[in-house]
Design a protein around this motif. Sequence first.
Motif, short mmCIF file in Angstrom:
data_model
loop_
_atom_site.label_atom_id
_atom_site.label_comp_id
_atom_site.label_asym_id
_atom_site.label_seq_id
_atom_site.Cartn_x
_atom_site.Cartn_y
_atom_site.Cartn_z
N VAL A 1 0.88 -1.17 0.00
CA VAL A 1 0.00 0.00 0.00
C VAL A 1 0.91 1.21 0.00
O VAL A 1 1.60 1.49 0.98
N ILE A 2 0.94 1.93 -1.11
CA ILE A 2 1.99 2.92 -1.38
C ILE A 2 1.44 4.35 -1.35
O ILE A 2 0.55 4.70 -2.13
N GLU A 3 1.96 5.16 -0.46
CA GLU A 3 1.66 6.60 -0.53
C GLU A 3 2.58 7.21 -1.58
O GLU A 3 3.80 7.16 -1.47
N ALA A 4 2.00 7.79 -2.62
CA ALA A 4 2.76 8.31 -3.75
C ALA A 4 2.58 9.83 -3.86
O ALA A 4 1.48 10.33 -4.09
N SER A 5 3.67 10.57 -3.70
CA SER A 5 3.63 12.02 -3.79
C SER A 5 3.78 12.47 -5.24
O SER A 5 4.18 11.69 -6.12
N SER A 6 3.50 13.73 -5.49
CA SER A 6 3.69 14.28 -6.85
C SER A 6 5.16 14.24 -7.24
O SER A 6 5.49 14.06 -8.42
N PHE A 7 6.06 14.40 -6.26
CA PHE A 7 7.49 14.34 -6.54
C PHE A 7 7.88 12.95 -7.05
O PHE A 7 8.73 12.81 -7.93
#
Length: 288
Positions: free
Chosen positions: A145-151
Amino acid sequence: MKFVGKNAVVYGAGVSGLSAYQLLREKGAKAIIYDDNPDADKATDSMSVVNAADIIVLSPGVDGRKDFLLDAKLENKLVIGELELASECCAAEQIAITGTNGKTTTTMLIDRILRRAGKSSYAVGNIGTPFSAIADKLDATEIAVIEASSFQLESSIKFSPDTAVILNIKPDHLERHESLEKYTAAKANIFLNQGEQDFVVYNADDGIIADFVPKMVARKVPFSTSRPVKGGAYVSSGFICFDGKPILSLEETDMKGAEIENILAAVCVCMTHGVSVYNIAAGIMEFE
């Protein structure tokens, strides 16, 4: 993606960069860490290592607009982010969550519910543990379960999670992305490479996200705090519901206001993954 014998440079000696470096080494690449700061741990600041690289992996904090990175792309060198590197090396199912607000809460909530349902789930990414730190240690029976930022997403080329979640989009990080349009484009990378067998969970109340919907190829699962939505999650008469089925009362959770969007997104993900209503409701009620 083949790494054995390749000259690889990880740009950025932070936690994610160090994890990417170790992963590349384990996959047989000749890996080196490059950092603009000559005092960075385990890193070199010699541009010669970048010029000799076949693969350049960007840490999330690195701005990909630097001239030498653009030149590397023109020379057909592979320039990818740590998120995509980890994804390529991971056999587990991947659920990725992005949005201007609520990413961390939603990631933690989904992970909590899946674990309660007996699934082997691991919360990684922008939440703290780099995805690349455990990517190759997970098997096909497990879930990242991956939190993905815009960066992280802006450097994605082929990143394609099995389930993409996009919570909301508001102007943010414009000093890095230059414009709302470029920031929005980075967020859209979470679903653009998905296939018809995948899922995309999205906020049906967000005007910017609404413009994305025609471009979504994956199975669409909407959520809304303002109205019932077919095949998705919504609030009705004080209850969290999914496609006509009540899940739990709003009074049974401490989450209020904008956090209701996080609950709805988590409900969408977990319902599409076969989690029982009981485990979803219990996981939400237990979540702090």
